[in-house]
Design a protein around this motif. Sequence first.
Motif, PDB file in Angstrom:
ATOM      1  N   ASP A   1      -0.897   9.007   4.018  1.00  9.59           N
ATOM      2  CA  ASP A   1      -0.045   7.885   3.585  1.00  9.59           C
ATOM      3  C   ASP A   1      -0.628   6.552   4.022  1.00  9.59           C
ATOM      4  N   TYR A   2      -1.965   6.517   4.148  1.00  8.50           N
ATOM      5  CA  TYR A   2      -2.546   5.272   4.677  1.00  8.50           C
ATOM      6  C   TYR A   2      -2.254   4.080   3.775  1.00  8.50           C
ATOM      7  N   GLU A   3      -2.197   4.321   2.453  1.00 10.62           N
ATOM      8  CA  GLU A   3      -1.937   3.205   1.530  1.00 10.62           C
ATOM      9  C   GLU A   3      -0.598   2.562   1.872  1.00 10.62           C
ATOM     10  N   ASP A   4       0.351   3.424   2.090  1.00 10.13           N
ATOM     11  CA  ASP A   4       1.701   2.960   2.389  1.00 10.13           C
ATOM     12  C   ASP A   4       1.730   2.197   3.713  1.00 10.13           C
ATOM     13  N   VAL A   5       1.082   2.795   4.724  1.00  6.99           N
ATOM     14  CA  VAL A   5       1.070   2.166   6.052  1.00  6.99           C
ATOM     15  C   VAL A   5       0.379   0.806   5.993  1.00  6.99           C
ATOM     16  N   LEU A   6      -0.764   0.789   5.271  1.00  9.01           N
ATOM     17  CA  LEU A   6      -1.514  -0.466   5.182  1.00  9.01           C
ATOM     18  C   LEU A   6      -0.690  -1.550   4.494  1.00  9.01           C
ATOM     19  N   SER A   7      -0.130  -1.214   3.354  1.00  5.67           N
ATOM     20  CA  SER A   7       0.635  -2.219   2.606  1.00  5.67           C
ATOM     21  C   SER A   7       1.801  -2.752   3.431  1.00  5.67           C
ATOM     22  N   LYS A   8       2.494  -1.839   4.068  1.00  9.64           N
ATOM     23  CA  LYS A   8       3.664  -2.278   4.842  1.00  9.64           C
ATOM     24  C   LYS A   8       3.244  -3.109   6.053  1.00  9.64           C
ATOM     25  N   THR A   9       2.155  -2.690   6.681  1.00 14.86           N
ATOM     26  CA  THR A   9       1.765  -3.375   7.909  1.00 14.86           C
ATOM     27  C   THR A   9       1.240  -4.779   7.627  1.00 14.86           C
ATOM     28  N   ILE A  10       0.397  -4.903   6.600  1.00 17.64           N
ATOM     29  CA  ILE A  10      -0.158  -6.235   6.358  1.00 17.64           C
ATOM     30  C   ILE A  10       0.864  -7.177   5.736  1.00 17.64           C
ATOM     31  N   ALA A  11       1.999  -6.623   5.404  1.00 19.39           N
ATOM     32  CA  ALA A  11       3.076  -7.504   4.929  1.00 19.39           C
ATOM     33  C   ALA A  11       3.772  -8.169   6.113  1.00 19.39           C
ATOM     34  N   ARG A  12       3.501  -7.653   7.300  1.00 25.49           N
ATOM     35  CA  ARG A  12       4.127  -8.236   8.494  1.00 25.49           C
ATOM     36  C   ARG A  12       3.252  -9.350   9.050  1.00 25.49           C
ATOM     37  N   LYS A  13       3.879 -10.209   9.849  1.00 27.11           N
ATOM     38  CA  LYS A  13       3.143 -11.362  10.387  1.00 27.11           C
ATOM     39  C   LYS A  13       2.214 -10.915  11.527  1.00 27.11           C
TER      40      LYS A  13
END
Lengths: 596, 394
Positions: free
Chosen positions: B19-31
């Motif tokens: 689920d790296y795509e999901d983790v990456l997208s969610k994480t880089i959406a954070r400050k």
Amino acid sequence: MANKIKLSINGYPIEVNEGTTMLEAANEAGIIVPTLCHHKDLCVAGNCRVCVVEVSGQKRLSAACATPCEEGMEILTNSLKVRNSRKHIIELLLSEHNADCTKCYKNGNCELQKLASEYKIMTQDFIELAPLRKYSIDMYSPSIIKDDSKCIRCQRCVRTCAELQGVNALTVAHKGSEMKITTFFEKSMNAVVCTNCGQCVNHCPTGALVEKNYIEEVWEAIADPTKHVVVQTAPAVRVGLGEELGFEVGTRVTGKMVAALKRLGFDSVLDTDFTADLTIMEEGTELLTRLKKVLVDKDKSVQIPMATSCSPGWIKYIEHMYPEYLDNLSTCKSPQQMFGALVKTYYAKARNLDPERIVSVSVMPCTAKKFEANRPEMHDSGYRDVDYVLTTRELAIMIKQAGINFMKLEDANFDRIMGESTGAAVIFGATGGVMEAALRTAYELVTGREVPFENLNITPVRGMDGVREASVVIDHPLKAWAFLDGVELKCAVAHGLVNAKKVMDAIKKGEANYHFIEFMACPGGCLGGGGQPIPTNPEIRQKRAQAIYAEDAGMPIRKSHENPEVIKIYKDYLGEPLGEKSHHLLHTKYIPRNRY
Amino acid sequence: MVTNYQLKRVDFIFRNENDYEDVLSKTIARKPQELINELISSELKGRGGAGFPTGLKWKLSSESKADEKYVICNADEGEPGTFKDREILSKVPFKVLTAMAVCGHVIGAKRGFIYLRGEYKYLKPELEKAISEFAYYCKEIKFDFSIHIFMGSGAYICGEETALFESMEGKRGEPRNKPPYPTNSGYMNKPTVINNVETLAHTFTIFKYGAKRFYDLGVQYSRGSKLFSVSGDTPKPGIYELELGMSLADFVDEFGDGDTKAVQVGGASGFLVPRKKFDVTAIGYQGKLTGISLPTGGSMMLFNSSRSMYNVLDNYLEFFREESCGQCTPCRVGCQQLIKGIKAVKRGEKNAKYLDKLLRLTETMQLTAKCGLGQSVANSFSSIVENFREEMIY
């Protein structure tokens, strides 16, 4: 203004600029911290670890040369922890070092030996590692001897060869206990791109890199009653020699040097300055001739910019690195080699001597001159033109060996013939000097007037910036040089081969449109040569340069073409600059060399 | 003192959740600041062995001002007895790649490098495939970060972060003077975060599950889990993910062969612990309350009574003598003296007191060597010589 920070060293408060290293701060506070790998000419390495100091509150020690001070630091340079560690490090270095000091050329002038003496390393508890290695000594170069058994791996030579000279003949190879300073494929120094400039010798703290000395050969020649031994001395020697013999840096010792050479037993003490003036006549004429061929005759076979050819380190550099530009080099020999060729011809004839009996010795601030004298081309007199080349340091050794109290000597004058010189010749010893001397003569030759600078001091070409530019507009030239009317003569000066590289690369890219360029292999020019007293550093070079310019200012004649002996030699012997005899004796050719 | 602490196996690193795509997208959406705080509150420390707080490292780099910054994954796994990073890179490469990209987002870097140990060349094709797949996804979500592999050439010293930069810049792998530190001036003299492979993999866990999940593992000063490379005289060598803070006695109970004489914690540059100190030694980072606590990059070598500690030490010293870069005196000459010295004592050419001189020498090496290599030779030397002195002499 840089921000100030407060700290204390050995309990004494001190305020320094932000970014100051602990070593600099200690020096400002009047405290000496010993160093080995550190040198003011070079980037910080921090690898010998001799300069370690303690910072209160920190577990580990810091290398003072490499660590910046911070606000509120309490630095201890002589705590027990520091002393014990430092002593250990010196012991380690000694265990790896061939410490047979009494048989070492650098005995008495070795930074490791000095440290061992200061820290009274009386016993060697550690196992001696040096005898366990099979070291070989590289003696194939005519200029430099490299003895790895004395190397302490401080990499000063490596940094010198890379940072000051951009040559990278010396480099680090292998790792761990096998780590060593070596050359491309571990070849001998004479088989690689080494220019013989000797800057590594000048920067080596121990006896791992030394000049090949010819002291015994010269003593033998002097002692041989069948030989007539002639010595010539380069301009930079007279402002450096005193440092080896008890004088302050920057003291001019011309008269004492001449007196000492006479006492050593040389049959005739002459001056390379004479052929420096001759160089100006030949090279100046060559420049003007080239300009005419290029500007008027549109001769495509003639190359400008013309580059000077006095510095044999520079010559070997361009032969290796830019062989396609050899036609840009002036064909003039260096003053040393002009002198050598004339000693066994013109001088021999005038003094009625058999040239075969003449031994021609030169004293140079340079180790590359040893290589130059050894070049097969340099036999135009029918003999080897210069038999032995001594460095300034070797001369000092001979003076000491002869038991001469140098400081108390009465000044003496150079012998004649070939002993007359001018201020223009003296400044050959400083970067920009050849350029200045050439301009003084060439401008006057072309216009009939002196160069338009106050007291003949062409200050734009002086100084210590790596590359300097100057230009002179020629107006109202004499009739013969009418084609130069309005021409802006563009000149450049570069010293230290890393700066020479900058200029050459600019030329290669077509970004430089100079007419005439002076190149000197060593930083500061000859006064900072590889054969000059150790240490040589930026402040010392500055002081030697001041001495050179003071010597020039004090000379009665300051333009090469006014040297009476120069006028005489053209009248009696050579005919005219670039004449047939000149061509045979005073000019040479160059050899393209590979980089590998 | 170490309390009764049981060995706890955990499974985070190698759990592949695809689920790296999901983790990456969610994480880089954070400050970035939020992510730094998350990392700091997890108390994750560098898993390469030195244990520098990872959150602080990222924070310092993010605060450095520069036109270009870099993220480097240190995969020059060279410590003798360590073999965990190669498993991470071959089993869960996307966790590492994702973590590098997140780090790039946090500090403002557009490029990342994996410095891959020369001997791990066989990992390169698979890793390159993963990188190109990862690049494709980054492009899809319009996230500007690229990852490149830089192959090491086999020198142990290049795992030292500044020697690694030199190596990447095409120079000899020689450590630099510090300061400046990599967070200010690293690769190409630009601010650089350089993290061990495993450290990056842990940040993936932290960003996915939150800092608390990680923090709840381990003990004070030594939070989270860690991979251990277990080797030597053990019936079950291998890679194990364990909570930090266990006692060495528990560890030996689990992995020993019943005859364990000593354990080398942290590879050649680590410490040797003799049997009598197993129950007072914990595995974790130094802290005020943990008693004797030994950090490790994960190397745990067990030795049983058939082993000569003299040979073990000789082997380590031979390793250091060869793998020292050779530039600084204490390390280059010191290692030679140590190895020649113990040989001389063994042969009776020097008396036993010479060992004390050598111990003092290792103190100097620890105080004055330029980098961690020379400084840490003292660890194995002093712990072996002090605990097994008679084996050195007789």
